[in-house]
Write an enzyme that holds these catalytic residues in place. Structure first.
Site, short mmCIF file in Angstrom:
data_model
loop_
_atom_site.label_atom_id
_atom_site.label_comp_id
_atom_site.label_asym_id
_atom_site.label_seq_id
_atom_site.Cartn_x
_atom_site.Cartn_y
_atom_site.Cartn_z
CE LYS A 204 -4.49 1.16 0.34
NZ LYS A 204 -5.46 0.58 -0.64
N GLY B 96 -23.27 3.71 -6.53
CA GLY B 96 -22.16 4.41 -7.04
C GLY B 96 -21.53 3.38 -8.27
CG HIS B 97 -17.77 4.37 -9.90
ND1 HIS B 97 -17.37 5.31 -9.08
CD2 HIS B 97 -17.70 5.05 -11.06
CE1 HIS B 97 -17.24 6.60 -9.76
NE2 HIS B 97 -17.34 6.25 -11.11
CB VAL B 98 -19.19 -1.35 -7.14
CG1 VAL B 98 -19.60 -2.71 -6.91
CG2 VAL B 98 -17.69 -0.79 -7.41
P1 NAD Z 1 -18.48 5.19 -5.27
O1 NAD Z 1 -18.20 6.48 -4.50
O2 NAD Z 1 -18.44 5.29 -6.84
O3 NAD Z 1 -20.09 5.18 -5.01
C1 NAD Z 1 -20.39 5.09 -3.49
C2 NAD Z 1 -22.10 5.16 -3.33
O4 NAD Z 1 -22.32 4.98 -2.15
C3 NAD Z 1 -22.27 6.77 -3.86
O5 NAD Z 1 -23.26 6.89 -4.90
C4 NAD Z 1 -22.80 7.34 -2.47
O6 NAD Z 1 -23.66 8.33 -2.91
C5 NAD Z 1 -23.09 6.31 -1.64
N1 NAD Z 1 -23.03 6.52 -0.31
C6 NAD Z 1 -22.13 7.04 0.22
N2 NAD Z 1 -22.26 7.05 1.77
C7 NAD Z 1 -23.48 6.26 1.83
C8 NAD Z 1 -24.41 5.99 3.05
N3 NAD Z 1 -23.97 6.20 4.21
N4 NAD Z 1 -25.37 5.19 2.61
C9 NAD Z 1 -25.74 4.84 1.36
N5 NAD Z 1 -25.16 5.50 0.36
C10 NAD Z 1 -24.03 5.92 0.52
O7 NAD Z 1 -17.47 3.98 -4.85
P2 NAD Z 1 -17.45 2.49 -5.51
O8 NAD Z 1 -16.22 2.42 -6.33
O9 NAD Z 1 -19.00 2.15 -6.15
O10 NAD Z 1 -17.10 1.70 -4.31
C11 NAD Z 1 -18.20 1.50 -3.38
C12 NAD Z 1 -17.55 0.40 -2.25
O11 NAD Z 1 -17.05 -0.70 -2.71
C13 NAD Z 1 -16.46 1.31 -1.56
O12 NAD Z 1 -16.26 0.77 -0.11
C14 NAD Z 1 -15.24 0.52 -2.14
O13 NAD Z 1 -14.22 0.69 -1.05
C15 NAD Z 1 -15.68 -0.69 -2.54
N6 NAD Z 1 -14.82 -1.22 -3.36
C16 NAD Z 1 -15.02 -0.80 -4.72
C17 NAD Z 1 -14.23 -1.31 -5.85
C18 NAD Z 1 -14.22 -0.83 -7.29
O14 NAD Z 1 -13.74 -1.42 -8.24
N7 NAD Z 1 -14.78 0.50 -7.43
C19 NAD Z 1 -13.38 -2.45 -5.52
C20 NAD Z 1 -13.46 -3.01 -4.45
C21 NAD Z 1 -13.93 -2.40 -3.37
#
Ligand code: NAD
Length: 358
Positions: free
Chosen positions: A89, A195-197
């Site tokens: 990291k 969000g993205h995922v």
């Molecule tokens: P993102 O920032 O695109 O989306 C997060 C979403 O959650 C947003 O729409 C936001 O408005 C919403 N949000 C924030 N706080 C909230 C709450 N208290 N209640 C409900 N909704 C809330 O993030 P992402 O890339 O979609 O990642 C989501 C999670 O998955 C994170 O924990 C991230 O660490 C984990 N993750 C993501 C990836 C990846 O490929 N992007 C890989 C592994 C783990």
């Protein structure tokens, strides 16, 4: 010599200062004057890969703590996913509440690139909280030890679609274990965080015939709920919805003793990192007979996709590997049942076995 962590709690916050790492490099950037950290927890299975976090910390101890604990978590995540990668990291330390822009940001990223280069490939940097794919392109100008670059630069691009595919695979495997069928037709799924995922997880589940409940703190996300014919609830209500599966796809810490006592689902399987407030919550979930798919297993699709870069990126091969997350989870559930332990403990044991035999 590298010693292996001894307990399941090592992947959580409990003992963040345990030093069982191979390397820790702390350098003050000659351009930015900011401190950069790279912690290499393990290269037993391959070069250590992990995100570069740019974050404001009150003191260096906190930044160091993040680098140490997150690098260790990466070792376990990659080992469980059976990837030829270790755990590392990076951290670029800024002051609390300070976001870097312009020349200072560029200087900090170039300083970080020098730190990465100094490690000669034992650490491979990727995007993380506070950094973007654009930042990775800048770093790539000074070191080739960067992953997750755009497809047109020979990289694996946006990991989110692969993470979502892996979460779907985890949900299906969990349904197979609990209901005897991996089909999502007629199942009910609550996706928290679009969000993205999460948006992709919701679309995939809808396409597979699931009935959806969704929630996000961002009211604009309601549009997607309407598109998918999903019920829209406030996030805390979605967590407690009477559904088969809850998929946390927002922030960590969503499962604590209080929230778990209110769950009405049979399965929790989602993308969010660090879903458990602490590891004792895994016992509480088991006591309530709620099957929890360990987050670092369910959300490994992104890192599995990045790992494909090591031998010439092939998206179809990445998808095939990501779909194996379901099989890995079924193995973990079997091991958990066999040993009478939680899926968290079984996943940690599986990682330790893989680290020992590498
Ligand atoms: P993102 O920032 O695109 O989306 C997060 C979403 O959650 C947003 O729409 C936001 O408005 C919403 N949000 C924030 N706080 C909230 C709450 N208290 N209640 C409900 N909704 C809330 O993030 P992402 O890339 O979609 O990642 C989501 C999670 O998955 C994170 O924990 C991230 O660490 C984990 N993750 C993501 C990836 C990846 O490929 N992007 C890989 C592994 C783990």
């Amino acid at each position: 010599m590298t010693t292996l962590p001894a307990a399941a709690e090592d992947i959580t916050d409990s003992y963040p200062e345990n030093l069982d790492h191979e390397d820790l490099l702390v350098r003050r950037g000659r351009r930015s004057g900011l401190y950069t950290f790279v912690a290499i927890h393990s290269t037993i299975r391959g070069p250590s890969l992990g995100g570069c976090r740019m974050w404001g910390y009150a003191d260096a101890r906190q930044a160091l703590r993040d680098a140490l604990r997150l690098s260790r978590a990466m070792t376990f995540k990659s080992a469980v996913a059976d990837l030829p990668l270790g755990g590392g990291k990076g951290v670029i330390m800024t002051a609390p509440g300070v976001a870097l822009h312009g020349e200072l940001r560029t200087a900090a990223l170039l300083d970080f690139a020098d730190t990465v280069e100094a490690l000669g490939g034992r650490y491979i940097a990727a995007e993380d909280v506070g950094t973007s794919s654009r930042d990775m392109r800048l770093i790539a100008g000074r070191t080739r030890h960067v992953a997750g670059l755009p497809r047109r630069m020979g990289g694996s691009g946006d990991p989110s679609p692969f993470t979502a595919l892996g979460v779907e695979s985890a949900i299906r495997a969990s349904c197979e274990r609990v209901f005897g069928l991996s089909s999502l037709r007629g199942r009910s799924v609550a996706v928290i965080g679009l969000g993205h995922v999460g948006s992709r997880v919701a679309k995939r589940c809808a396409r597979a015939g699931a009935r959806l409940v969704v929630g996000d703190i961002d009211p604009h996300k309601r549009r997607l709920a309407d598109e998918l014919g999903a019920s829209w609830l406030a996030p805390d209500k979605a967590l407690e919805a009477d559904v088969d599966v809850v998929a946390p796809c927002a922030l960590g810490g969503v499962l604590d003793h209080r929230s778990v006592s209110r769950l009405r689902c049979r399965i929790v399987a989602g993308a969010a990192n660090n879903q458990l407030a602490d590891e004792s919550v895994a016992d509480r979930l088991a006591a309530r007979e709620i099957l929890w798919a360990p987050d670092f297993v369910a959300n490994a699709g992104g890192i599995i996709n990045i790992a494909e870069e090591q031998h010439g990126y092939d998206a179809a091969a990445a998808r095939r590997r990501v779909r194996r997350i379901g099989e890995i989870l079924l193995e973990i559930f079997d091991r958990a049942d066999g040993a009478g332990v939680t899926p968290l403990a079984a996943a940690m044991d599986l990682a330790r076995v893989r680290l020992a035999v590498s």
